[in-house]
Each structure stands twice: as structure tokens, then as C-alpha cells.
Scaffold this motif. Structure first.
Motif, PDB file in Angstrom:
ATOM      1  N   ILE A 206      -3.733  37.653  29.869  1.00 16.67           N
ATOM      2  CA  ILE A 206      -3.487  36.729  30.980  1.00 16.67           C
ATOM      3  C   ILE A 206      -4.704  36.714  31.896  1.00 16.67           C
TER       4      ILE A 206
ATOM      5  N   ILE B 146       3.740  32.111  30.287  1.00 20.94           N
ATOM      6  CA  ILE B 146       2.599  31.478  30.956  1.00 20.94           C
ATOM      7  C   ILE B 146       2.556  29.991  30.614  1.00 20.94           C
TER       8      ILE B 146
ATOM      9  N   MET C 137       2.369  31.827  35.952  1.00 17.20           N
ATOM     10  CA  MET C 137       3.402  32.625  35.296  1.00 17.20           C
ATOM     11  C   MET C 137       4.772  32.154  35.773  1.00 17.20           C
TER      12      MET C 137
ATOM     13  N   ASP D 101      -3.923  31.674  35.908  1.00 17.41           N
ATOM     14  CA  ASP D 101      -2.801  31.264  35.059  1.00 17.41           C
ATOM     15  C   ASP D 101      -1.528  31.148  35.899  1.00 17.41           C
TER      16      ASP D 101
END
Length: 780
Positions: free
Chosen positions: A290, A276, A296, A294
Motif C-alpha cells: 500500500i 484499496i 482505503m 491510496d
């Protein structure tokens, strides 16, 4: 549909459901009640969901059978627990009844297939374990799929079954002792008694408790038989019966665990952590930590850990784990990706859109486990049959032991022995296990291949379908219009220039057909953004117009150009010809002359024709396409794919009405749609099937069956799997009862022994389990 959702929705429990046909009639009757907008019966759970306003009294009057009792389902605080040690469906039922009687518990529901129990109310794990109907029961709070990732420590075989192995050793020593001494002696007796006590301790503990409560089940039968054998001096056979029954239970447990593992293995598909980027730094983060939003980062060759949308990069992603698609799918910016899928080529940056417990794979696991709790009609029959079967066997065994000595002066020892053998052979292990393993194996196999079946009842109904109705757009067709014909009507004109003018006009329109033309221009790398359009006007229902280089151009339907008197008989004939092929025709030109003709169509899926052919070969009597599109287009597509009947220009209520009519005329009917626009028709059908369940929450929630990939290719497989499951269940039930009847006939000449009885029971259990597990290997 929106109006329906705004109405009051109430869930009622229904007592007295035993017939799926009656349940269907009840649903139809309730829908006709004043104030009711819709109703949906859940036969497996004995419930009905009512949208609208009515009373319990009116619902009971609408019942299609006697002794129907209805009461509102009260919202309760629910806790879910995993149960280790479930191998016996009968024990699971007892456990459920015992838990319901605990102080503070309002209700409880065991999901035998998923090895879970849902408890409504307040209790403790200690109280739940005390309520267990068998030894070795362990209860733990259920965790979300994200947390059920630790592989359980493997216990060595000799430790797991040490009592069984020690008992076998004692029996072997007992036989050696009897052969050495050539007669029964104290050592031999002690060895066989020790084997019975050690190997059968957990059995006797439950069996004697049940006997005191007059609660007759398979353990009660076996306890009476073994104790009786010891009393009449048949210690060796009694000891062997203990061991073989223990082996039979171990086989049941192994078979059921193997079937459950097909679901649990889904939990290991998605990674447990992901890379991340936060505040400019890249870090490995556990999936439960998470957050939505966010970013990724997924490198080539890595699995995608979370659901999200691509914000940077492009790649090829293998989605087989979620949708069952064998061909990888291209992904670019703004495309959706799913947890558990494999990134094959490029680096992807993905914005997280769902928390880990809400990802598609988590929902699949949850829904599949819930599906196993929905009892199929055959399972309901077996459960009801077993309830009366065991006491009847007890009575038959008592009659066999008592009547011949009393009436025909038979030898008491011989006929008591025969009676004990009847108890053993009457043990319903194979019968009780026959259906659950089949249901769990089939549902698990379907889930791995991208088909979510939301209950045993729907698994069975899929195999009995007589007719299947299809929505057109997005089901038979791709749902994305494309340009199929682009023809210049004046050969002197420049094709690229004409297409650029059309694209410059259509880019300003929000119509789906316009987007198809713009896409064609982009595919041919034709520049249109630098063309200046002034005085742009949308002509509602006809087309658009705009001025380019001082000339006003029009693009729209033939009706628009009829006003300019530019359509001669040859052009009209060509337009009709294209329309009969299922295409929408647009013309481009000005008030003086026509310049080009464009035909746009919603392309038929490549798989549609083959799927329809396969369904007809499988014996589906009728296939129908229900669409709101115009008749000419619908009939052209119907001919192309080989569908039996086409119903066009339908409103949603017309589709609903037609499905109801089809059910009355033919019987079992499936409706296939997108799970949103076709919701009323999906609800009215025997089985509602949603297209493209992956990423579509509505499809997952509303349909009885969801085809996770957005195509029909899994439909024939699902019907074949359903029919095979039905055959295997029927074979299992017939075989289980047949082998017992055959063994019982041996009582007449006095040939039935404890050996034959226990081998008949263990053999039937083994064969039924292996036969059921074949469903895990059914291929497309």
C-alpha cells in the motif's frame, strides 16, 4: 528549539557509568560548558548526546566521578538479527562478547528482552551461530513488524523436550534397577550414566568449553558439580541434578518467552491486508504494497490496517489498542485514524498517510523493543554482581571441599560432596533472571494500556518521583478554547442576531478565541454566512471591527472599549470576576453602547482534578503548573484542579530554569508537556513525559515516557506500575540471595545435599519468574 536543532549534535559513549546520580551530575556539568546548548545522558546505554561544540577533554573534565572515559560514537552499518533460544541473560552477555570478536564486526549489542542482536559491521549468520554461547541458538535477519506475522509452528511438547523426557525415563529405570538388585550393579550404573550424558550433553559442551577458557558461569558450576558427583560415585544424584537443571532452564525460557509475547502480540493487532481503491477499482492489497495517497475502505466492524486521514464518512472508532482509551472516539472527515484500531459503525474512506513500517503501531513495537535493551540501574547492579559472584562461589566450594579434610581431618568424600553441593546451590539462575522478566513484563503491560516507557531506567525512575511539573495548555486543559459565557447587556436585543453579527466578524479572524465563538454559533445552528461585512479591520492586540448594515461594530478586549468610555464600575467588576475564574473576556458593541459580553476559556480536562488527587495520595510531594498564560487565569485553573503551586507568564527558558531548580531542591522530577514546545524542560527533567504520543512523532521521539491517549488518566497507573516493579525486583534479588545463603548455612552441620541444592535453585528460579510475571496483570 529550532535554533538548538540546527546546532551540531554529537553522540559520545561514556565508560565508567555506575551511578545514576553521578550521570545526572555529569549531564548538568556538560550543559554548563562553553559552546554547549544542551546535553542529554542516556544512563542505560552509557551515552551522552551533546548539542553544540566541545571537546572530549572538556567532557572528561566535566565528569562527576573518577575513571570516566569518553569517545565519540562512530556511525556504523547496523544489521539487526532475531535470536531464538535466549533464556539466560548471562549467555546473552557471552554471545554479545563473542560476536564482538568476530572478524569484520566493529560492535554488537544484544537486546535480551526483545531477543535480538544489533551487529555493526559485516558477518554471516553462520558465523553468528558459531559464536553462540549455548546450544539450540538460531539466528535470523530481523524483519519489519509487518512481516513478523506468521505464527511459528507449534512443536509438540514431547518433541521439544525429548532428550529431557528420555533422561527422566532412564533415571526412573535406574532407580527401579537399584531397588530390584538392592545394590549398585552395572545396569544401574549404565542407566544413570546414560541419563547424565543424554540429558546434560548440551550443558557439558558449553560448560567444558568455559572451563578450558576459565570463563566461569552457571553452566561451568553445574558441569563441575555433575562430573564431580559422578567421580565420587553419586551417579543417581548427579543424574537428578542434570534433569532438574534442564527443567530450570526450560522454566526460564518459558517465563522469558511469555514476557516477550506481551510485546509480540502487538504485531497481530493490525490487519495484514486492506481494501484499496485504485483507478476506480477496489482490490485487496497486502499492507506492505500500500502506498501513501491510496484510498482505503474500512467497513463497520473491521480493523483499520494503516494510518491515515478520513476523506469520506463518519464513524465511532475504538482506539484502545493504541491509546488505551476505554471510550471509543468519534471520527469524521479530516480526522486522523491509526492502524490496529476498530471501526465500529460507519463506512470510512481513508487516505493513507504513512507506509506500514512508519505507522504508529510499528513505531510503538520498535520503541518498546528498544526500551527493553535499556538496562535499569537494578539490572546493571545484578549484571555486575553476577560477574564477580560466580568465581567467588567456585572459590568457596573449593575451600569447603579442601579445608575440613586438611585442617580438621574430615572425610574427603563427604566434604567433596559438600563442595559440589555448594557449586549447585550457588548457581545464579534466579538472580540473573530476576530483573529482565520484571522489566519486560512491566513495559509490555504499560504498552498495551497506552503508555510507552522507553527503558528500564525510566520505569524505575517513575516510581521514585518527588515532584511533577505540568504544562497547562493541552495537558491540564484540553487546549481548545470554548465559549463559557454569552450575556446580552441590553435585554431588548435579539440574542440570535447579536451572535450572528459577532460570528460574521470573527469568521474573518484567525485567532483561536474567534474560532470558539464561531463554533458556538454553529452549534446553535445560527446562520451568519449571509451577513455582509464591509470595511473589516483587525485591531492588533485589541480585537476587530467591521460595518454591518451601515453600523460599525467592534469586538475585542475590555481595553478596546475603555477608549470609548463605555465601561462603568459594575461592568468592570463583572469582567474582573470572570477573569478570576480563568476566563478571557471580550466585549461586543459600537462606539455608542455595549451590546454583549463573551467569556472564553480553555476548558480543564475532566480527568485533571482526579489525577492530581491520585498523585497526591500516591505521595508525590509537589505538583506544579508551568505556563505562559496570565497569572489570574493560571491560578484559577490551579485552584480548580488542586495543584500545589502555579508558575505563570513563563517563557520556555523560564520553564527550563525552574525544572533545574526543582531537581536541585527536591530530587527526582517529571515534566509533562506536548513534546514540542516544552522540549527543553522535558530534557532537563528526570523523566520527560509527552502527552498524546499517538500520531505525534515528536512526542514519541523526544520523551522518555509517552501517554498515547491525550489525557493524564494513565499517569497514576504508570507510577503504581513502576513502584510495583521496583518492589518485585527488590524482592526477587533479596529472595534469590537469601535462599542461597540459607542453603549455604547447611554446610556447617554438613546437611547440604545435591538434592537440597538443586531444589533451592530451581525453586528460587520458578518463584522469581512467577513473581516477575505478575507485572503483566497489573490493572489500572
Amino acid at each position: 528549539m529550532n535554533e538548538r536543532n540546527e546546532c551540531e549534535k554529537t553522540v559520545y559513549r561514556v565508560e565508567g557509568f555506575s551511578c545514576a546520580n553521578c550521570a545526572g551530575k555529569f549531564e548538568r556539568n556538560v550543559k554548563e560548558l562553553p559552546g554547549v546548548q544542551d546535553a542529554k545522558v542516556n544512563f542505560g546505554a552509557s551515552k551522552i548526546n551533546v548539542v553544540g561544540h566541545t571537546t572530549v577533554e572538556e567532557l572528561e573534565k566535566a565528569g562527576a566521578f573518577e575513571k570516566l572515559k569518553i569517545y565519540p560514537e562512530m556511525p556504523k552499518r547496523q544489521k539487526v538479527y532475531r535470536v531464538e533460544g535466549f533464556s539466560c541473560a548471562n549467555c546473552a552477555g557471552k554471545f554479545e562478547r563473542n560476536v564482538k570478536q568476530l572478524p569484520g564486526v566493529q560492535d554488537a549489542k544484544v537486546n535480551f528482552g526483545a531477543s535480538k542482536i544489533s551487529v555493526f559491521g559485516e558477518t554471516t549468520i553462520e558465523e553468528l551461530e558459531k559464536a553462540g554461547a549455548f546450544e539450540g541458538l538460531k539466528v535470523t535477519p530481523d524483519k519489519p513488524a509487518k512481516e513478523v506475522t506468521k505464527t511459528t509452528e507449534k512443536i509438540p511438547l514431547y518433541k521439544k523436550h525429548q532428550e529431557l523426557i528420555f533422561s527422566i525415563l532412564l533415571i526412573a529405570l535406574g532407580y527401579i534397577s537399584s531397588y530390584i538388585n538392592w545394590e549398585t550393579n552395572v545396569i544401574t550404573i549404565l542407566l544413570f550414566l546414560s541419563a547424565i550424558v543424554i540429558g546434560g550433553f548440551s550443558l557439558f559442551k558449553v560448560g567444558i568449553q568455559n572451563l578450558i577458557r576459565l570463563d566461569f558461569d552457571m553452566k561451568t558450576l553445574m558441569t563441575v558439580a555433575i562430573i564431580g558427583a559422578a567421580i565420587i560415585g553419586e551417579l543417581a544424584e548427579g543424574a537428578v541434578v542434570v534433569i532438574l537443571f534442564a527443567i530450570s532452564e526450560a522454566l526460564e525460557r518459558y517465563s522469558m518467552d511469555k514476557a516477550r509475547q506481551s510485546i509480540r502480540s502487538l504485531m497481530d493487532i493490525a490487519p495484514k491486508e486492506a481494501l484499496i481503491r485504485r483507478h476506480g477499482q477496489e482490490m485487496m492489497v497486502a499492507v506492505e504494497d500500500i502506498a501513501i495517497g491510496d484510498i482505503m475502505i474500512v467497513k463497520p466492524g473491521q480493523k483499520i490496517a494503516m494510518d491515515g486521514t478520513v476523506v469520506n464518512g463518519s464513524s465511532i472508532v475504538n482506539q484502545a489498542a493504541i491509546t488505551g482509551e476505554s471510550v471509543p472516539v468519534a471520527k469524521k472527515v479530516n480526522d486522523e485514524v491509526f492502524a490496529g484500531t476498530l471501526n465500529k459503525e460507519g463506512l470510512l474512506e481513508i487516505r493513507i498517510t504513512k507506509l506500514v513500517e512508519d505507522t504508529t503501531i510499528s513505531k510503538i513495537i520498535e520503541l518498546v523493543e528498544e526500551a527493553q535493551a535499556e538496562r535499569a540501574p537494578s539490572q546493571a547492579f545484578v549484571d555486575k554482581f553476577a560477574k564477580y559472584y560466580t568465581p567467588i562461589i567456585m572459590v568457596i566450594a573449593a575451600l569447603v571441599a579442601i579445608v575440613p579434610p586438611l585442617v580438621f581431618a574430615g572425610d574427603w568424600a563427604d566434604w567433596i560432596y559438600q563442595g559440589l553441593s555448594v557449586l549447585v546451590v550457588g548457581c545464579p539462575c534466579a538472580l540473573v533472571i530476576s530483573t529482565p522478566i520484571s522489566i519486560v513484563s512491566a513495559i509490555g503491560n504499560a504498552a498495551k494500556k497506552g503508555v510507552l516507557i522507553k527503558g528500564g531506567i525510566y520505569l524505575e525512575e517513575m516510581g521514585n518521583l518527588k515532584a511533577i511539573a505540568f504544562d497547562k495548555t493541552g495537558t491540564i486543559t484540553k487546549g481548545i478554547p470554548v465559549v463559557t459565557n454569552f450575556e446580552l447587556l441590553n435585554t431588548e436585543d435579539n440574542e440570535e442576531q447579536i451572535l450572528s453579527f459577532i460570528a460574521a466578524l470573527e469568521i474573518r479572524s484567525g485567532h483561536p478565541l474567534a474560532s470558539a465563538i464561531v463554533k458556538k454559533a454553529e452549534d446553535q445552528q445560527i446562520t451568519y454566512s449571509n451577513i455582509k461585512v464591509v470595511d473589516y479591520v483587525s485591531l492588533t492586540g485589541k480585537g476587530v471591527k467591521g460595518t454591518i448594515n451601515g453600523v460599525t461594530y467592534y469586538i475585542g478586549s475590555p481595553i478596546l472599549f475603555e477608549e470609548f468610555s463605555l465601561l462603568d464600575s459594575e461592568i468592570m467588576q463583572h469582567i474582573v470576576h470572570l477573569q478570576n475564574q480563568g476566563k478571557t473576556v471580550m466585549l461586543f458593541g459600537n462606539k455608542q453602547k455595549l451590546l454583549a459580553m463573551v467569556a472564553v476559556a480553555d476548558e480543564v480536562r475532566e480527568t485533571s482534578h482526579n489525577v492530581l488527587s491520585a498523585l497526591h495520595e500516591l505521595g508525590v510531594k509537589k505538583t506544579v503548573m508551568l505556563t505562559g498564560d496570565n497569572t489570574a487565569t493560571a491560578e484559577a485553573i490551579g485552584r480548580a484542579v488542586g495543584i500545589s503551586e502555579v508558575k505563570a507568564e513563563l517563557m520556555p527558558e523560564d520553564k527550563l530554569r525552574y525544572i533545574k531548580m526543582l531537581r536541585n531542591d527536591i530530587g527526582k522530577v517529571a515534566m509533562i508537556g506536548d513534546g514540542v514546545n516544552d522540549a527543553p524542560a522535558l530534557a532537563a527533567s528526570t523523566v520527560g513525559i509527552a502527552m498524546g504520543g499517538a500520531g505525534t512523532d515528536t512526542a514519541l521521539e523526544t520523551a522518555d515516557v509517552a501517554l498515547m491517549a491525550d489525557d493524564l488518566s494513565k499517569l497514576p497507573f504508570t507510577i503504581k506500575l513502576s513502584r510495583k516493579a521496583l518492589r518485585i525486583i527488590q524482592t526477587n534479588i533479596t529472595f534469590s540471595l537469601g535462599i542461597k545463603l540459607l542453603a549455604l548455612l547447611l554446610v556447617v552441620p554438613g546437611w547440604l545435599t545435591l538434592w537440597i541444592a538443586i531444589f533451592a535453585d530451581i525453586g528460587a528460579t520458578l518463584l522469581v519468574s512467577l513473581n516477575s510475571m505478575r507485572l503483566m496483570g497489573v490493572k489500572e
